[in-house]
Design a protein around this motif. Structure first.
Motif, PDB file in Angstrom:
ATOM      1  N   ALA A 106       3.274   0.575 -15.739  1.00 19.27           N
ATOM      2  CA  ALA A 106       2.703   1.004 -14.460  1.00 19.27           C
ATOM      3  C   ALA A 106       1.456   1.847 -14.690  1.00 19.27           C
ATOM      4  O   ALA A 106       0.450   1.694 -13.987  1.00 19.27           O
ATOM      5  N   THR A 107       1.502   2.723 -15.683  1.00 14.13           N
ATOM      6  CA  THR A 107       0.345   3.562 -16.005  1.00 14.13           C
ATOM      7  C   THR A 107      -0.810   2.708 -16.500  1.00 14.13           C
ATOM      8  O   THR A 107      -1.946   2.862 -16.046  1.00 14.13           O
ATOM      9  N   ARG A 108      -0.532   1.804 -17.428  1.00 10.49           N
ATOM     10  CA  ARG A 108      -1.587   0.932 -17.975  1.00 10.49           C
ATOM     11  C   ARG A 108      -2.235   0.050 -16.912  1.00 10.49           C
ATOM     12  O   ARG A 108      -3.434  -0.201 -16.946  1.00 10.49           O
ATOM     13  N   LEU A 109      -1.402  -0.453 -15.985  1.00  7.12           N
ATOM     14  CA  LEU A 109      -1.897  -1.404 -14.989  1.00  7.12           C
ATOM     15  C   LEU A 109      -2.322  -0.743 -13.680  1.00  7.12           C
ATOM     16  O   LEU A 109      -2.872  -1.409 -12.809  1.00  7.12           O
ATOM     17  N   GLY A 110      -2.063   0.548 -13.539  1.00  2.00           N
ATOM     18  CA  GLY A 110      -2.366   1.226 -12.276  1.00  2.00           C
ATOM     19  C   GLY A 110      -1.497   0.719 -11.138  1.00  2.00           C
ATOM     20  O   GLY A 110      -1.923   0.682  -9.990  1.00  2.00           O
ATOM     21  N   ALA A 111      -0.269   0.324 -11.471  1.00  2.00           N
ATOM     22  CA  ALA A 111       0.629  -0.267 -10.480  1.00  2.00           C
ATOM     23  C   ALA A 111       1.539   0.782  -9.852  1.00  2.00           C
ATOM     24  O   ALA A 111       1.900   1.769 -10.483  1.00  2.00           O
ATOM     25  N   ASP A 112       1.904   0.530  -8.608  1.00  2.00           N
ATOM     26  CA  ASP A 112       2.912   1.330  -7.926  1.00  2.00           C
ATOM     27  C   ASP A 112       4.278   0.807  -8.335  1.00  2.00           C
ATOM     28  O   ASP A 112       4.443  -0.377  -8.626  1.00  2.00           O
ATOM     29  N   VAL A 113       5.270   1.688  -8.335  1.00  2.00           N
ATOM     30  CA  VAL A 113       6.635   1.302  -8.689  1.00  2.00           C
ATOM     31  C   VAL A 113       7.572   1.677  -7.548  1.00  2.00           C
ATOM     32  O   VAL A 113       7.507   2.788  -7.028  1.00  2.00           O
ATOM     33  N   GLU A 114       8.406   0.733  -7.165  1.00  2.00           N
ATOM     34  CA  GLU A 114       9.503   1.054  -6.266  1.00  2.00           C
ATOM     35  C   GLU A 114      10.785   0.961  -7.078  1.00  2.00           C
ATOM     36  O   GLU A 114      11.051  -0.044  -7.719  1.00  2.00           O
ATOM     37  N   VAL A 115      11.554   2.033  -7.055  1.00  2.00           N
ATOM     38  CA  VAL A 115      12.842   2.069  -7.741  1.00  2.00           C
ATOM     39  C   VAL A 115      13.885   1.587  -6.745  1.00  2.00           C
ATOM     40  O   VAL A 115      14.016   2.142  -5.656  1.00  2.00           O
ATOM     41  N   LEU A 116      14.622   0.545  -7.127  1.00  2.00           N
ATOM     42  CA  LEU A 116      15.635  -0.025  -6.253  1.00  2.00           C
ATOM     43  C   LEU A 116      17.005   0.085  -6.902  1.00  2.00           C
ATOM     44  O   LEU A 116      17.176  -0.237  -8.075  1.00  2.00           O
ATOM     45  N   HIS A 117      17.962   0.552  -6.137  1.00  2.00           N
ATOM     46  CA  HIS A 117      19.355   0.514  -6.577  1.00  2.00           C
ATOM     47  C   HIS A 117      20.147  -0.210  -5.506  1.00  2.00           C
ATOM     48  O   HIS A 117      19.984   0.058  -4.311  1.00  2.00           O
ATOM     49  N   ILE A 157       8.223  -6.556  -0.665  1.00  2.00           N
ATOM     50  CA  ILE A 157       7.152  -5.607  -1.005  1.00  2.00           C
ATOM     51  C   ILE A 157       6.027  -6.293  -1.777  1.00  2.00           C
ATOM     52  O   ILE A 157       5.115  -5.636  -2.243  1.00  2.00           O
ATOM     53  N   ASP A 158       6.117  -7.615  -1.922  1.00  2.00           N
ATOM     54  CA  ASP A 158       5.112  -8.402  -2.638  1.00  2.00           C
ATOM     55  C   ASP A 158       4.927  -7.910  -4.071  1.00  2.00           C
ATOM     56  O   ASP A 158       3.801  -7.759  -4.553  1.00  2.00           O
ATOM     57  N   ALA A 159       6.042  -7.648  -4.749  1.00  2.00           N
ATOM     58  CA  ALA A 159       5.985  -7.202  -6.145  1.00  2.00           C
ATOM     59  C   ALA A 159       5.533  -8.355  -7.038  1.00  2.00           C
ATOM     60  O   ALA A 159       5.964  -9.489  -6.851  1.00  2.00           O
ATOM     61  N   GLN A 160       4.681  -8.044  -7.990  1.00  2.00           N
ATOM     62  CA  GLN A 160       4.270  -9.049  -8.959  1.00  2.00           C
ATOM     63  C   GLN A 160       5.233  -9.107 -10.141  1.00  2.00           C
ATOM     64  O   GLN A 160       5.276 -10.088 -10.872  1.00  2.00           O
ATOM     65  N   VAL A 161       6.001  -8.030 -10.320  1.00  2.00           N
ATOM     66  CA  VAL A 161       6.938  -7.954 -11.438  1.00  2.00           C
ATOM     67  C   VAL A 161       8.221  -7.270 -10.983  1.00  2.00           C
ATOM     68  O   VAL A 161       8.171  -6.274 -10.253  1.00  2.00           O
ATOM     69  N   ILE A 162       9.347  -7.812 -11.418  1.00  2.00           N
ATOM     70  CA  ILE A 162      10.636  -7.140 -11.299  1.00  2.00           C
ATOM     71  C   ILE A 162      10.974  -6.670 -12.708  1.00  2.00           C
ATOM     72  O   ILE A 162      10.947  -7.460 -13.657  1.00  2.00           O
ATOM     73  N   ALA A 163      11.271  -5.396 -12.866  1.00  2.00           N
ATOM     74  CA  ALA A 163      11.643  -4.857 -14.180  1.00  2.00           C
ATOM     75  C   ALA A 163      13.095  -4.395 -14.110  1.00  2.00           C
ATOM     76  O   ALA A 163      13.517  -3.796 -13.122  1.00  2.00           O
ATOM     77  N   MET A 164      13.826  -4.681 -15.181  1.00  2.00           N
ATOM     78  CA  MET A 164      15.230  -4.290 -15.214  1.00  2.00           C
ATOM     79  C   MET A 164      15.760  -4.284 -16.633  1.00  2.00           C
ATOM     80  O   MET A 164      15.190  -4.923 -17.510  1.00  2.00           O
ATOM     81  N   GLY A 165      16.811  -3.531 -16.833  1.00  2.00           N
ATOM     82  CA  GLY A 165      17.488  -3.529 -18.118  1.00  2.00           C
ATOM     83  C   GLY A 165      18.499  -4.653 -18.164  1.00  2.00           C
ATOM     84  O   GLY A 165      18.847  -5.241 -17.146  1.00  2.00           O
TER      85      GLY A 165
END
Length: 172
Positions: A48-59, A125-133
């Motif tokens: 997120a820092t490198r790309l200047g992206a916003d992050v939404e944390v979802l649970h 939210i038109d996310a370009q990436v979903i990140a998860m463990g």
């Protein structure tokens, strides 16, 4: 097998070339508060820092009412409220750590089936990436529990960044 055995996080990109070349401005970080999700959180902060992206944390809180029907008991609502309040505190902690790393982060908590809600939220939210463990369950346990990561990979319209406990170290 690649996800479970990779020494580094794996980013699965959709085949659509124009989507793959779209700048990443929004990342949906789906967390279940597991150790693998905690490790993935660091990778999310870096990207997120490198790309200047916003992050939404979802649970996603599982709908426990299903567990009680048709034997619903009055205490089930109290249990649901306690689970939801605990999730709110834990999500707040994730957002604060991301913000401490300089990431613009917000949060959302929903009730439902995890993989379905993750894919739905990413689209909304038109996310370009979903990140998860990825916990890396295998065999009967994965069959019985299902694989949230596997279902998200199959259904998501965007790229998916997956890190397992074995692929993510504290230094990543």
């Amino acid at each position: 097998r690649t996800l479970r055995g990779s020494p580094v996080p794996v980013w699965v990109v959709r085949e659509n070339e124009s989507d793959a070349s779209t700048p990443v401005k929004s990342i949906l970080f789906a967390t279940d508060f597991s150790e693998s999700a905690r490790h993935a959180e660091g990778v999310v902060a870096q990207w997120a820092t490198r790309l200047g992206a916003d992050v939404e944390v979802l649970h996603v809180v599982p709908n426990t009412t299903v567990l009680f029907v048709p034997y619903a008991v009055p205490e089930s609502r109290v249990f649901d409220d306690e689970v939801f309040e605990s999730a709110k505190r834990r999500v707040r902690g994730v957002v604060e750590r991301l913000r401490d790393d300089g990431v613009r982060a917000t949060s959302e908590i929903v009730v439902g089936y995890a993989s379905r809600e993750i894919v739905k939220r990413a689209a909304s939210i038109d996310a370009q990436v979903i990140a998860m463990g990825c916990r890396g369950h295998s065999g009967l346990r994965r069959f019985r529990l299902g694989s949230v990561v596997q279902n998200v990979l199959a259904d998501a319209a965007c790229g998916v960044l997956v890190g397992s406990e074995s692929s993510i170290s504290e230094d990543d």
